[in-house]
Design a protein around this motif. Sequence first.
Motif, short mmCIF file in Angstrom:
data_model
loop_
_atom_site.label_atom_id
_atom_site.label_comp_id
_atom_site.label_asym_id
_atom_site.label_seq_id
_atom_site.Cartn_x
_atom_site.Cartn_y
_atom_site.Cartn_z
N LEU A 60 67.23 -23.26 28.78
CA LEU A 60 68.35 -24.16 29.03
C LEU A 60 68.12 -24.91 30.33
O LEU A 60 67.87 -24.31 31.37
N ARG A 61 68.19 -26.23 30.28
CA ARG A 61 68.04 -27.04 31.49
C ARG A 61 69.34 -27.75 31.77
O ARG A 61 69.95 -28.33 30.89
N ILE A 62 69.73 -27.71 33.04
CA ILE A 62 70.96 -28.35 33.46
C ILE A 62 70.64 -29.21 34.67
O ILE A 62 70.04 -28.74 35.64
N SER A 63 71.04 -30.46 34.61
CA SER A 63 70.81 -31.37 35.72
C SER A 63 71.70 -30.97 36.90
O SER A 63 72.81 -30.48 36.73
N TRP A 64 71.22 -31.20 38.09
CA TRP A 64 72.00 -30.84 39.28
C TRP A 64 73.21 -31.74 39.45
O TRP A 64 74.12 -31.41 40.21
N THR A 65 73.26 -32.87 38.74
CA THR A 65 74.41 -33.77 38.84
C THR A 65 75.54 -33.38 37.88
O THR A 65 76.65 -33.87 38.03
N GLU A 66 75.25 -32.53 36.91
CA GLU A 66 76.29 -32.10 35.97
C GLU A 66 77.28 -31.17 36.65
O GLU A 66 76.88 -30.33 37.46
N LYS A 67 78.53 -31.32 36.33
CA LYS A 67 79.58 -30.46 36.89
C LYS A 67 79.96 -29.43 35.84
O LYS A 67 80.82 -29.68 35.00
N LYS A 68 79.28 -28.29 35.87
CA LYS A 68 79.56 -27.23 34.90
C LYS A 68 79.82 -25.94 35.64
O LYS A 68 79.17 -25.63 36.63
N SER A 69 80.77 -25.19 35.13
CA SER A 69 81.08 -23.89 35.74
C SER A 69 80.03 -22.87 35.29
O SER A 69 79.32 -23.05 34.30
N ASN A 70 79.96 -21.78 36.03
CA ASN A 70 79.02 -20.72 35.68
C ASN A 70 79.34 -20.15 34.30
O ASN A 70 78.43 -19.81 33.54
N GLU A 71 80.62 -20.02 33.99
CA GLU A 71 81.02 -19.47 32.70
C GLU A 71 80.53 -20.36 31.56
O GLU A 71 80.07 -19.87 30.53
N THR A 72 80.64 -21.68 31.74
CA THR A 72 80.18 -22.61 30.72
C THR A 72 78.68 -22.49 30.50
O THR A 72 78.20 -22.46 29.36
N VAL A 73 77.94 -22.37 31.57
CA VAL A 73 76.49 -22.24 31.47
C VAL A 73 76.12 -20.93 30.78
O VAL A 73 75.23 -20.90 29.92
N LEU A 74 76.82 -19.85 31.11
CA LEU A 74 76.54 -18.57 30.47
C LEU A 74 76.82 -18.62 28.98
O LEU A 74 76.08 -18.05 28.17
N ILE A 75 77.89 -19.29 28.58
CA ILE A 75 78.22 -19.43 27.17
C ILE A 75 77.15 -20.24 26.46
O ILE A 75 76.69 -19.88 25.37
N GLU A 76 76.71 -21.34 27.06
CA GLU A 76 75.67 -22.18 26.46
C GLU A 76 74.34 -21.43 26.34
O GLU A 76 73.61 -21.61 25.38
N ALA A 77 74.05 -20.59 27.31
CA ALA A 77 72.80 -19.84 27.30
C ALA A 77 72.91 -18.57 26.45
O ALA A 77 71.93 -17.84 26.31
N ASN A 78 74.11 -18.32 25.92
CA ASN A 78 74.37 -17.12 25.13
C ASN A 78 73.97 -15.87 25.91
O ASN A 78 73.24 -15.01 25.44
#
Length: 107
Positions: free
Chosen positions: A2-20
């Motif tokens: 999973l790659r996330i740009s540093w400009t994206e505003k995402k919470s840690n919980e959202t990232v964890l859900i996306e990364a399963n």
Amino acid sequence: MLRISWTEKKSNETVLIEANSRRSLIKNIRKRQATFLGHVMRREKLEHLITTGKLDGKRGRGKQREKMMDGLKRWLGSGSSTETMTAMGHRELWRNMIADASKHGTG
């Protein structure tokens, strides 16, 4: 991966859900602390005296720090320090408490 740009505003919980995935660092830290503390308490040497607070001396200024025992008590869900200390003396009981807390414990 999973790659996330540093400009994206995402919470840690959202990232964890996306990364399963789920958080596991705190659980691993608590499990290792509990294992080490059980080992220290069964030895009854200098570390045992320090952990149980049986050494004389002055406390430092400011807010009192949280003791490792307080955090473990909360994680294990045990009611009192006496119950926790008794369980530490019995290796199998202590292992079962740690295993149960790592499955169902918080944080």
